[in-house]
Write a protein that holds these residues in place. Structure first.
Motif, PDB file in Angstrom:
ATOM      1  N   LEU B 435     -24.430  45.808  18.693  1.00  0.00           N
ATOM      2  CA  LEU B 435     -25.143  44.597  19.055  1.00  0.00           C
ATOM      3  C   LEU B 435     -26.338  44.528  18.088  1.00  0.00           C
ATOM      4  O   LEU B 435     -27.125  45.381  18.139  1.00  0.00           O
ATOM      5  CB  LEU B 435     -25.430  44.851  20.346  1.00  0.00           C
ATOM      6  N   ASN B 436     -26.501  43.251  17.618  1.00  0.00           N
ATOM      7  CA  ASN B 436     -27.646  43.123  16.603  1.00  0.00           C
ATOM      8  C   ASN B 436     -27.931  41.737  16.761  1.00  0.00           C
ATOM      9  O   ASN B 436     -27.322  40.965  15.957  1.00  0.00           O
ATOM     10  CB  ASN B 436     -27.117  43.677  15.365  1.00  0.00           C
ATOM     11  N   VAL B 437     -28.697  41.259  17.500  1.00  0.00           N
ATOM     12  CA  VAL B 437     -29.130  39.770  17.778  1.00  0.00           C
ATOM     13  C   VAL B 437     -30.183  39.333  16.642  1.00  0.00           C
ATOM     14  O   VAL B 437     -31.134  39.968  16.658  1.00  0.00           O
ATOM     15  CB  VAL B 437     -29.604  39.662  19.202  1.00  0.00           C
ATOM     16  N   LYS B 438     -29.594  38.317  15.916  1.00  0.00           N
ATOM     17  CA  LYS B 438     -30.703  37.958  14.986  1.00  0.00           C
ATOM     18  C   LYS B 438     -31.991  37.457  15.565  1.00  0.00           C
ATOM     19  O   LYS B 438     -32.269  36.793  16.568  1.00  0.00           O
ATOM     20  CB  LYS B 438     -30.134  36.799  14.113  1.00  0.00           C
ATOM     21  N   SER B 440     -34.251  39.119  16.613  1.00  0.00           N
ATOM     22  CA  SER B 440     -34.673  40.058  17.832  1.00  0.00           C
ATOM     23  C   SER B 440     -34.707  41.136  17.571  1.00  0.00           C
ATOM     24  O   SER B 440     -34.291  41.821  16.494  1.00  0.00           O
ATOM     25  CB  SER B 440     -34.018  39.601  18.941  1.00  0.00           C
ATOM     26  N   LYS B 441     -35.323  42.234  18.347  1.00  0.00           N
ATOM     27  CA  LYS B 441     -35.154  43.671  18.267  1.00  0.00           C
ATOM     28  C   LYS B 441     -33.999  44.220  19.337  1.00  0.00           C
ATOM     29  O   LYS B 441     -33.975  45.278  19.572  1.00  0.00           O
ATOM     30  CB  LYS B 441     -36.283  44.278  18.317  1.00  0.00           C
ATOM     31  N   LEU B 442     -33.177  43.354  19.530  1.00  0.00           N
ATOM     32  CA  LEU B 442     -32.164  43.900  20.536  1.00  0.00           C
ATOM     33  C   LEU B 442     -30.875  44.468  19.667  1.00  0.00           C
ATOM     34  O   LEU B 442     -30.056  43.643  19.198  1.00  0.00           O
ATOM     35  CB  LEU B 442     -31.684  42.391  21.247  1.00  0.00           C
ATOM     36  N   ARG B 443     -31.094  45.568  19.579  1.00  0.00           N
ATOM     37  CA  ARG B 443     -29.988  46.514  18.635  1.00  0.00           C
ATOM     38  C   ARG B 443     -29.660  47.598  19.542  1.00  0.00           C
ATOM     39  O   ARG B 443     -30.256  48.304  20.084  1.00  0.00           O
ATOM     40  CB  ARG B 443     -30.657  46.765  17.177  1.00  0.00           C
ATOM     41  N   ALA B 444     -28.254  47.886  19.186  1.00  0.00           N
ATOM     42  CA  ALA B 444     -27.715  48.981  19.780  1.00  0.00           C
ATOM     43  C   ALA B 444     -26.332  49.353  19.334  1.00  0.00           C
ATOM     44  O   ALA B 444     -25.672  48.322  18.899  1.00  0.00           O
ATOM     45  CB  ALA B 444     -27.647  48.715  21.296  1.00  0.00           C
ATOM     46  N   ASN B 445     -25.889  50.498  19.559  1.00  0.00           N
ATOM     47  CA  ASN B 445     -24.471  50.774  19.018  1.00  0.00           C
ATOM     48  C   ASN B 445     -23.908  51.341  20.329  1.00  0.00           C
ATOM     49  O   ASN B 445     -24.240  52.475  20.919  1.00  0.00           O
ATOM     50  CB  ASN B 445     -24.644  51.791  18.115  1.00  0.00           C
ATOM     51  N   ILE B 446     -22.926  50.957  20.708  1.00  0.00           N
ATOM     52  CA  ILE B 446     -22.385  51.370  22.322  1.00  0.00           C
ATOM     53  C   ILE B 446     -20.622  51.568  21.884  1.00  0.00           C
ATOM     54  O   ILE B 446     -20.050  50.722  21.166  1.00  0.00           O
ATOM     55  CB  ILE B 446     -22.489  50.446  23.224  1.00  0.00           C
ATOM     56  N   CYS B 447     -20.364  52.644  22.601  1.00  0.00           N
ATOM     57  CA  CYS B 447     -18.812  52.888  22.379  1.00  0.00           C
ATOM     58  C   CYS B 447     -18.119  52.230  23.198  1.00  0.00           C
ATOM     59  O   CYS B 447     -18.351  52.447  24.366  1.00  0.00           O
ATOM     60  CB  CYS B 447     -18.507  54.597  22.638  1.00  0.00           C
ATOM     61  N   LYS B 494     -37.241  35.903  19.252  1.00  0.00           N
ATOM     62  CA  LYS B 494     -36.759  34.457  19.303  1.00  0.00           C
ATOM     63  C   LYS B 494     -35.359  34.456  19.728  1.00  0.00           C
ATOM     64  O   LYS B 494     -34.723  33.417  20.227  1.00  0.00           O
ATOM     65  CB  LYS B 494     -37.232  33.725  18.224  1.00  0.00           C
ATOM     66  N   GLY B 495     -34.708  35.453  18.904  1.00  0.00           N
ATOM     67  CA  GLY B 495     -32.910  35.533  18.919  1.00  0.00           C
ATOM     68  C   GLY B 495     -32.670  35.394  20.270  1.00  0.00           C
ATOM     69  O   GLY B 495     -31.397  35.211  20.433  1.00  0.00           O
ATOM     70  N   CYS B 496     -33.315  35.910  21.346  1.00  0.00           N
ATOM     71  CA  CYS B 496     -32.540  36.215  22.756  1.00  0.00           C
ATOM     72  C   CYS B 496     -32.596  34.888  23.506  1.00  0.00           C
ATOM     73  O   CYS B 496     -31.983  34.881  24.381  1.00  0.00           O
ATOM     74  CB  CYS B 496     -33.465  37.156  23.398  1.00  0.00           C
ATOM     75  N   LYS B 497     -33.324  33.900  22.937  1.00  0.00           N
ATOM     76  CA  LYS B 497     -33.014  32.482  23.460  1.00  0.00           C
ATOM     77  C   LYS B 497     -32.218  31.593  22.850  1.00  0.00           C
ATOM     78  O   LYS B 497     -32.006  30.581  23.206  1.00  0.00           O
ATOM     79  CB  LYS B 497     -34.332  31.921  23.480  1.00  0.00           C
ATOM     80  N   LYS B 498     -31.603  32.204  21.867  1.00  0.00           N
ATOM     81  CA  LYS B 498     -30.442  31.701  20.967  1.00  0.00           C
ATOM     82  C   LYS B 498     -29.219  31.595  21.408  1.00  0.00           C
ATOM     83  O   LYS B 498     -28.771  32.764  22.002  1.00  0.00           O
ATOM     84  CB  LYS B 498     -30.720  31.805  19.668  1.00  0.00           C
ATOM     85  N   VAL B 499     -28.288  30.836  21.010  1.00  0.00           N
ATOM     86  CA  VAL B 499     -26.730  31.109  21.319  1.00  0.00           C
ATOM     87  C   VAL B 499     -26.087  32.361  20.780  1.00  0.00           C
ATOM     88  O   VAL B 499     -25.335  32.911  21.349  1.00  0.00           O
ATOM     89  CB  VAL B 499     -26.058  30.080  21.006  1.00  0.00           C
ATOM     90  N   GLY B 500     -26.814  32.857  19.935  1.00  0.00           N
ATOM     91  CA  GLY B 500     -26.282  34.284  19.283  1.00  0.00           C
ATOM     92  C   GLY B 500     -26.563  35.215  20.147  1.00  0.00           C
ATOM     93  O   GLY B 500     -25.673  36.102  20.226  1.00  0.00           O
ATOM     94  N   PHE B 501     -27.446  35.194  21.078  1.00  0.00           N
ATOM     95  CA  PHE B 501     -27.519  36.331  22.121  1.00  0.00           C
ATOM     96  C   PHE B 501     -26.300  36.280  23.002  1.00  0.00           C
ATOM     97  O   PHE B 501     -25.715  37.292  23.292  1.00  0.00           O
ATOM     98  CB  PHE B 501     -28.949  36.158  22.804  1.00  0.00           C
TER      99      PHE B 501
END
Lengths: 267, 1263
Positions: B435-438, B440-447, B494-501
């Protein structure tokens, strides 16, 4: 030519017309008789055994009396994992298929539920057909008595044996027929039914051996070795496996259920 | 009394907390229900109750359920311990048929006339049974039985005991001509030696009946035909006997086949070219099912021998699959309904692609026809794995496929483990979803699973499971904008308010299972599986992309089969311990540098002032007084000035609108100005030069204040925070379309799962019958009618539903006069619909001030740190239904933060049901921010409910469920209900011990080593007082006690209402005490088989009973023990005992090391090892000495044995032969008879014997 004309005339005379009527009546009677006979046979063997006296060999009599029931029983037992009324079964479509190997836990090998499967099936069929055997024996005695035989018998044990390519029903009834000075004794009356239940049970035992040892069976091997055999392995969501063994020559089946090394849902 | 919430902003907090409470309870309920997702057939752990054994099936059940489960309610249950004999497992031997069944219960076996024993019975040893010209591995008795029942002579060869050797033996059965009768009755038949001998014929090995020397008169090669049990096309002689393989019709070819009248082995005959579509089938009849997928069969117009008068030919058994690829007879491969492997999603990060309704199938080529060999289990609980092996002839590959359990849940469970990434990579069915929303700092790796599972939504358990899996994908991301002084509007995350999120979250959501927005297996979109608030909905382009996943994969897309080692690693290495994963590094929106600066600015202020101080210099040359007047006062002034300025910036809220540099400049200016002002006021040594600058200081300060005022007036520092929340719910089928009849159209069977994925109005009817059909059962054309569901109310519920109207009802407390509920009352809101539908609920939007709902939702976010995200990162609240209002969201618009209608699914699920139930625990007024002291305080809460049916028809007006809240009174202190460790024992070597206490209400607790007042207790507990954190034992408080002594007594006191000041709560005036004591070491006192022992067996695998005894520990010697197999320990499974035993029945011969590990209840571990040897005796006894002793012939064998003798031949039956042994012995004797020849066979303890003689003795040779 005239004579011929006369003859033609005679043929059309009232006298001849009466004869024609008789012929018609005979034809109608014949049709009725044939119809009755067909009717009797259409209710075969019930009406037959009740009305038709026979001079058949007792074995043949018993075979005609029991064969249909024996076939039905063998088929029912085969479709239900070797039991007529399974208590511990998996409901697969409309069939109650008995668990022949089962564990209620996950990741565990199953426990054999019928270690003496062949004997169990023999017993099931025997219990299922006992009453019919008694009835057929009574009919047999009645039939021979009506033909002037003196009939002596004592109630014997019924035994069922699964053998290669056949099922054999034997009655140790001690039947004695006497007519005039001639006495015939039948210590054992037997009925043999062509059936491959013995072979299918053998395959089932082999599959169960794998189920208890490895928790699974590779069924292709069987089909490669036995070209006329189809082995279907149907996995159910609860970990149960339904095995359906089909003899492709006659479409006879033996079905049973097993639950072994079941994986927990999701694992 | 009715409140106007608009004018009481503090009530918003109460509402927010209320929703947190109710949602927590709802989730607690769901989780509680999920605990019940245990197969009815599963046996609970032994410590959950008394275990009984059902004698009917020898299965173990809890005593409470045994009688109902055993024998369909008619079985016999007895305590498990007493069932040992009856249900002990062993091998059951059918002495008549010679059949052995392992894992058979003693009782069932013996009752049916079998012989029962532990391990492999000697009678169960198999050998090769030659029956006519066929061979089969059987027991000796079984082989004899075949002869007995079929009349075909059989021969048992114990020395041939593998399947391959035995099969090969059949192929090498010598064939030849068999001549029977004489004169006119002389007949030749072709067959095996054994068959001939059974007919008393003369066997001419290797001769065909048409061989001229035999003078049979059988014409050679009269015709061709198939032969029963053989694959090839054979010449048949004039007497109907099989000859050799057909090799062509011209003279030379016929002569080659006839082989001068001798048998020609198949290996020396022609080779059929099976792969090139039987290119030489006209001239070769050497068909072979296994080698070339060919067999003998009737000819067709295209398939025939060169000799067109012949009726049979080698026919291919191969097939062409769905991709027109050639498959061999018996070959199996996978076929999938849609995409199967993960593919690139948003920003190129992989996502799982399984489509709802799709199933995996194992296809098979059988006798020339492609057929479905197996449907892998529905809902993709099984997946199809395939292995491809290159063909040796270079023509592609051969596949083998099978259904195997889907390990999807295992993938998700890795995220709770320390080495999640490693475990995830180890398991071929999992991958790390990035998970890496452009922006934004929303990043994670999930199994996540590569092959997500579907859900059985027809059952309550299935729905709960689906909900729990999908809810993992519910993720919140906070974003904000701040008005800056000089740079306009600054966005954070900002990325969390975009469609990429939304897209990345949906990628993640659909990778969990049948969740989120996805397409069914025929390509129809279902969009109700996701809701997003404060971010745009999924784009049309994105939806088009995922629609492609319904297309059938090409032949190169398949799931590779896991090897056994991998399965072992995955199941046992990866399934043991929980750990954690996730790299969420998302900071709090409000913790941007500017704001942090003000939170931690004092060190900078001090540094700045110190710099000013040092810049003046001359410190050493001044006296103390001079120093104070010249430097100390200005420093103090600078300090005070800076502090006031910083406070002012923070208080006016402009701090967040300043960059760090801007803040430094302004604060530095304030510091200098304040210092100058101080000097000018107080004076000092330097005043002559600097005091004159006092006015400049004043002016500077005034300018700074003016700037601050202007910034405040212009809104600098104004921040608007929002939380974008993606709610991941189970996938929902398309609404209002009728594609039900497409079920099964793709050639795969229609099942319930596939049918119901085709539309919300599709229903699979007549399941299990021959009339199964996917039926279209449309909903009504009107919205569902909502009514209260009175069935959820029981006699002791404590509440009723009243005031029912078409628009709602009220929940009334029957235990209070005014019908209101004090805090923490558990109530259930239940509604029923007149048709299936899904419902949402929300609180009264009008009751909130603008923006409060959003803030409420922000705060309602529940931390999901289970997945390693930071607290601000993820919310588990269920705000739904806002995506429509965000359709036209324009990036950068200030309206992006506008509050929208926030909804929750009623009952927490988006399933189409008739009845919906929402459990609620009412909040206390105190927790809602209202006064608990005013006994007349009341608060009406309205839940607004809306529902829509399966056709998408929604009720246009809100349906209201109202309840009244009242103050909660509490006058007694909390009560400590329990503690852990309950037995007061710690590990023998414990340095520190975790302790827990459970209280009856939310509380704050402390502990001490002596009994004292709560306020002076030294050590605190960490208490879990949040709603939803309550356990069955109470509210849990945890702490740690150093175990520097062997014994300790712990005194605990608590106070209630931890959200209030200590003085406003009830405090325990007596301590709850318990002791901690270090246990003794746990020891393994014995292991059987003992070290160095040698155990002898006759067959493999050998069955060894392992016994382990323990002593000491925390439980007086009781422990649970396990034994090591490979890299993992397998629990012996007999619970906490002092002595354990386990039958290990899979030992092969050789040196064995048995490693045992035992553990008591507090974690004391003892390990032990025993090395022993397993010897397998498979050799027949040998006669080592022969001599005459008196009037007896004596022989000595190299091991104990029983010897038999016969005077005529070696091939005698030992069961009827005379013995020369007294029991098992090495010495054997028989009366001396000088004229006789002794044919002697010996059998050892393990029934090892040679089918030939052990020895043949002629007495005259001895003398």
């Amino acid at each position: 030519m005239n004579k011929t004309k006369n003859q033609r005339f005679l043929a059309c005379s009232p006298k001849m017309l009466n004869k024609r009527g008789q012929v018609t009546i005979f034809i109608i009677l014949a049709i009725v008789v044939v119809g009755l006979v067909l009717l009797v046979y259409s209710f075969y063997p019930q009406i037959k055994s009740a009305f038709v006296t026979t001079s058949k060999n007792p074995n043949a009599f018993m075979e005609s009396c029991l064969k249909s029931d024996l076939e039905t029983l063998a088929e029912k037992v085969s479709l239900q994992g070797g039991s007529l009324d399974p208590e511990f079964y998996y409901q697969y479509k409309l069939d109650k298929i008995k668990y022949l190997c089962y564990t209620n836990e996950y990741y565990k090998l199953c426990t054999i539920q019928e270690p003496m499967l062949k004997e169990t099936i023999e017993l099931e069929i025997k219990n299922g057909i006992n009453n019919k055997v008694t009835q057929c024996l009574a009919d047999l005695e009645k039939s021979y008595s009506s033909q002037g035989y003196q009939v002596g018998s004592k109630k014997g044990e019924v035994s069922i044996e699964l053998l290669p390519k056949r099922i054999v029903l034997s009655v140790n009834n001690g039947l004695v027929l006497k007519k005039g000075e001639v006495t015939e004794t039948y210590d054992k009356i037997g009925v043999a039914l062509n059936d491959n239940l013995y072979e299918l049970v053998g395959i089932a035992n082999s599959i169960l051996d794998f189920e208890t040892t490895y928790g699974d069976t590779e069924t292709t091997t069987y089909m490669n070795f036995y070209h006329d055999l189809k082995v279907e392995k149907l996995k159910q969501s609860d970990g149960t496996t339904i095995y359906i063994l089909t003899d492709l020559n006659n479409e006879k089946k033996f079905q049973f259920a097993s639950r072994s090394m079941a994986w927990r849902p999701g694992y | 009394m009715k409140f106007n919430l608009k004018n009481k902003p503090y009530i918003k907090v109460a509402i927010q907390i209320f929703l947190v409470v109710t949602m927590s309870i709802a989730f607690s309920y769901i989780i509680d229900e999920s605990d019940n997702i245990v197969s009815a057939q599963e046996v609970p752990a032994s410590d959950s109750g008394i275990i009984n054994t059902c004698l009917n099936d020898c299965q173990e059940y809890l005593s409470s359920s045994c009688s109902s489960s055993c024998g369909n309610g008619n079985g016999i249950c007895i305590p498990a311990s007493r069932a040992n004999t009856a249900c002990k497992l062993g091998t059951c031997y059918d002495s008549v048929e010679g059949i052995c069944m392992p894992n058979s219960p003693n009782k069932t076996c013996v009752e049916n006339g079998g012989i029962w024993g532990i391990g492999n019975l000697l009678e169960c040893r198999v050998g090769c049974c030659v029956i006519g010209d066929e061979t089969e591995l059987r027991t000796e008795q079984s082989c004899n039985r075949i002869e007995e029942t079929s009349g075909i002579p059989s021969e048992f060869k114990p020395e041939v005991n593998t399947e391959t050797e035995c099969r090969n033996l059949a192929r090498t059965q010598v064939e030849g001509a068999c001549i029977t009768g004489t004169g006119e009755d002389r007949v030749c038949t072709f067959g095996t030696r054994s068959a001939c001998l059974s007919e008393d014929g003369d066997f001419e090995e290797g001769f065909l009946c048409s061989h001229p020397d035999l003078e049979t008169g059988c014409e050679k090669q009269a015709s061709t035909n198939c032969v029963n049990g053989k694959d090839g096309v054979y010449w048949i002689d004039g007497c109907g006997n099989k000859e050799n393989i057909y090799e062509g019709s011209n003279l030379a070819q016929k002569e080659s086949s006839w082989n001068t009248g001798l048998v020609k082995p198949r290996s020396e005959s022609c080779n059929i070219n099976g792969f090139s579509l039987l290119g030489n089938q006209g001239t070769c009849g050497n068909c072979d099912r296994l080698a070339s997928s060919t067999t003998c069969g009737g000819k067709t117009a295209e398939e025939k021998l060169d000799d067109s008068s012949q009726d049979v030919v080698c026919k291919t058994l191969s097939c062409f699959d769905e991709n027109n690829q050639r498959r061999e007879n018996g070959e199996r491969w996978c076929n999938y309904q849609g995409s199967v492997l993960p593919a690139a999603g948003d920003r190129g990060f992989n996502r799982s692609t399984a489509t709802p309704g799709s199933t995996h199938y194992v296809m098979e080529c059988r006798e020339g026809e492609v057929q479905i060999y197996r449907n892998c289990a529905d809902m993709r609980t099984e997946i199809c794995e395939e292995v491809r092996v290159e063909r040796t002839d270079g023509n592609g590959y051969i596949s083998y496929a099978k259904c195997t359990p889907n390990l999807a849940d295992l993938c998700l469970s890795y995220n709770d483990k320390e080495d999640a990434a490693g475990l995830c990579e180890t398991n071929p069915q999992c991958y790390m979803k990035q998970l890496n929303v452009k922006d934004s700092k929303l990043r994670a790796n999930i199994c996540v699973p590569k092959y997500p599972k579907g859900f059985d939504l027809s059952t309550e358990n299935g729905q709960t499971y689906a909900q729990s899996v999908c809810s993992v994908g519910t993720i919140s991301c906070k974003y904000a904008w701040v008005k800056t002084a000089f740079h306009g509007k600054k966005w954070i995350n900002k990325g969390c308010k975009k469609v990429g999120f939304t897209q990345q979250m949906n990628d993640f959501c659909m990778s969990l299972g049948d969740c989120g927005a996805s397409v069914n297996y025929i390509g129809d979109l279902g969009l109700d599986g996701y809701k997003v608030t404060r971010a745009p909905a999924l784009s049309a382009g994105y939806l088009d992309e995922i629609s492609n996943y319904s297309n059938s994969p090409d032949s190169e897309e398949y799931i590779q089969m896991m090897d056994g080692e991998t399965i072992r690693n995955v199941l046992y290495e990866g399934g043991a311990e929980l750990s954690n994963v996730g790299t969420g590094d998302f900071p709090d929106v409000g913790s941007d540098k500017t704001e942090n600066f003000y939170e931690n600015s004092w060190p900078y202020v001090v540094q700045g002032v110190t710099a000013v101080y040092l810049s003046w210099g001359g410190l050493a040359s001044m006296g103390i007084l001079g120093m104070i007047t010249t430097y100390f006062y200005p420093i103090i002034g600078a300090f005070v000035g800076t502090t006031i300025t910083a406070w002012l910036f923070k208080y006016w809220g402009i701090a967040t609108g300043l960059t760090a540099t801007e803040s430094y400049v302004l604060l530095g200016a304030a510091a200098i100005a304040s210092a100058l002002v101080t000097l000018s006021i107080i004076g000092g040594a330097a005043s002559t030069t600097l005091a004159a600058l006092g006015p400049i200081g004043w002016i500077t300060l005034a300018v700074i204040v003016a700037i601050a005022l202007i910034m405040r007036w212009t809104g600098v520092g104004k921040m608007e925070k929002h939380t974008a929340t993606f709610t991941c719910s189970p996938w929902t089928p398309p609404e209002g379309i009728n594609n039900c009849d497409k079920c099964g159209e793709d050639g795969f069977p229609c099942n319930n799962y596939a049918c119901e994925s085709l539309g919300s109005d599709c229903e699979f009817v007549n399941e299990g019958t021959s009339q199964e059909i996917c039926d279209y059962i449309p909903s009504t054309l009107t919205p569902p009618i909502i009514k209260p569901n009175y069935n959820v109310i029981t006699a002791d519920s404590g509440f009723i539903y009243e005031n029912e109207t078409s628009n709602g009802f009220k929940i009334v407390n029957t235990e209070t006069d005014d019908g209101c509920f004090p805090g923490y009352s558990s109530i259930i809101a239940g509604i029923s619909l007149n048709e299936r539908g899904r419902c949402t609920w929300t609180v009264d939007q009008a009751a909130f001030a603008e923006g409060d709902v959003a803030e409420f939702l922000d705060e309602a976010a529940v931390n999901l740190d289970d997945f390693g995200f930071e607290e601000e990162f993820i919310g588990e609240s269920i705000p739904v239904g806002a995506e429509e209002s965000l359709q036209d969201y324009e990036e950068g618009s200030e309206n992006e933060g506008t509050t929208t209608v926030e909804e929750f699914y009623f009952g927490g699920s988006n399933f189409d049901l008739y009845n919906h139930t929402q459990p609620i625990q009412t909040p206390s007024l105190a927790r809602l921010g209202l006064s608990e002291f005013d006994p007349n305080m009341r608060l009406d809460f309205d839940m607004k409910v809306r529902c829509k049916d399966t056709g998408g028809h929604k009720n246009p007006t809100d349906y209201t469920i109202r309840m009244c809240l009242s103050p909660q009174e509490r006058i007694v202190p909390p009560y400590v209900k329990n503690h852990e460790p309950a037995n007061g024992k710690t590990k023998q070597d414990a340095i520190e011990q975790n302790i827990s206490v459970y209280t009856d209400v939310p509380a704050e607790c402390k502990w001490s080593l002596s009994d004292k007042e709560y306020s002076i207790m030294e050590n605190s507990f960490a208490c879990k007082n949040e709603d939803g954190q309550q356990t069955t034992k109470g509210f849990k408080c945890d702490s740690k006690v150093p175990m520097n002594e062997n014994n300790k007594t712990i005194s605990v006191r608590c106070r209630d209402q931890p959200w209030n000041a200590e003085t406003s709560s009830n405090i325990m005036d007596e301590s709850y005490t318990f002791s901690l004591e270090k246990s003794s070491a746990l020891e393994i006192t014995s292991i059987v088989p003992i070290e160095g022992s040698e155990l002898s067996f006759g067959t493999e695998p050998a069955a060894v009973t392992v016994s382990v005894s323990t002593n000491g520990g925390a439980d007086n010697g009781k422990s649970t023990c396990s034994y090591l197999v490979g890299n993992f320990y397998i629990d012996i499974g007999d619970g906490m005992k002092k002595t354990h035993s386990q039958l290990l029945d899979q030992y092969t011969q050789g040196e064995k090391t048995l490693v045992i590990k035992c553990e008591d209840s507090v974690g004391n571990i003892a390990t032990g090892t025993s090395n022993f040897n397993i010897a397998i005796d498979t050799e027949a006894p040998r006669v080592s000495r022969v001599f005459k002793s008196g009037s007896q012939l004596k022989i000595i064998t190299n091991e104990k044995a029983v010897c038999y003798y016969d005077y005529k031949k070696c091939d005698f039956d030992t069961s009827s032969a005379k013995t020369m042994s007294i029991g098992l012995s090495t010495e054997h004797a028989v009366n001396w008879n000088p004229g006789a020849i002794y044919y002697i066979k010996c059998k050892d303890t393990w029934n090892n014997w040679d089918s030939k003689c052990s020895i043949i003795i002629k007495p005259e040779e001895i003398i």
